[in-house]
Design an enzyme around this catalytic site. Sequence first.
Site, short mmCIF file in Angstrom:
data_model
loop_
_atom_site.label_atom_id
_atom_site.label_comp_id
_atom_site.label_asym_id
_atom_site.label_seq_id
_atom_site.Cartn_x
_atom_site.Cartn_y
_atom_site.Cartn_z
N HIS A 219 0.95 -1.19 0.03
CA HIS A 219 0.21 0.01 -0.10
C HIS A 219 0.84 1.14 -0.05
CE1 HIS A 219 1.17 0.27 4.23
NE2 HIS A 219 0.75 -0.78 4.41
N CYS A 232 4.26 -4.70 6.53
CA CYS A 232 3.73 -4.48 5.06
C CYS A 232 4.84 -3.80 4.23
CB CYS A 232 2.77 -3.41 5.11
SG CYS A 232 0.98 -4.14 6.02
#
Length: 341
Positions: A219, A232
């Site tokens: 992301h 992440c």
Amino acid sequence: MNIFVKKSFLYTCLCALLLISCKKEIEKISDTFKDTSSIESPAEKQDSIKKDSVVQKESIPAQMKDNGFYGAFILPKDKKLRDSMFSVFSKQYTEKERYAILALNRLDSKNKWNADTLVVPVKIDTTLMAYSPFPMQLDVLSPVKKFVVFSYPIQAYGVYSNGSLVKWGPTSMGKKSAKTKTGLTFANWKKKLAISTVSSEWKLPYNFNIFNLDGIGWHQYDLPGYPASHSCLRLLMNDAKWLYGYADTWVLNPGGATTKAKGTAVLVYGDYKWGGRKPWRKLLDDPNANNISVEEMTKMIEPSIEKILQEQDNREKVVDSINAAKAVLEQMPQTPKAIEP
């Protein structure tokens, strides 16, 4: 005899006093020279500043002889000088060129202030493709329609379509205390704006999950020039948006309890050299320092290629089946609505 001894004693004392006096005077003169030599005169200080400024300016942009080589844009610690250097940086390069330079240094515009040195290519390719650390062609991936790879060692991702590299860019993966999970995985679900489970204040644009049970995905989020995430895979906004549209999601059974088909294959590999020199800084010594060879990539992918192709074939069958069912429904006559009396 006594008179002679007295005269000799007096003479000796006088000589001793003279020697002590001379020594003290010499020490005073020496101290004076030491003090004055350590203090620059205003003129000397100004010359020193000018010389330093010239040295800084001469390093921007670095003068390299051959295309494909890199130079260093040095940023001083002093805030005023730093601001001045970034002003020069903004004037020297266009917006797209600045974006590319920061991307090469694993930075976004917000975090450019973290850098003390920027690696700058002599000839700037705003697509970044000229500086790809990934091979441009991988025969092992020729039958694979979509494939995404994340390299922990060089903090970069690459995208392949039928074996051809179509895109690559920077990432910031898990910090040492929260490493990103590695291995072969597949893209799962996606959401245009997700909220982090670690903190509700963290907004995650164009989130694409790849390890569902671990809550790990790629992301958009800050790129500070080193691995900094909570597992992440952070991306620049443009890259996150592009990958959001490129990768395929999983296909779930009605009710969402089980997976009928997996999404795009994703490989996350390696580890970061914690505490070592940033990999992209090595480009200053060797323009090929970050390059991953075809042989190395092939060796990593080959053990998983059968699984990747198996899941790809299954997904195509599932999608074809769903599309066929939709087509039948669309061709069926609509039940006319009852007209109320």
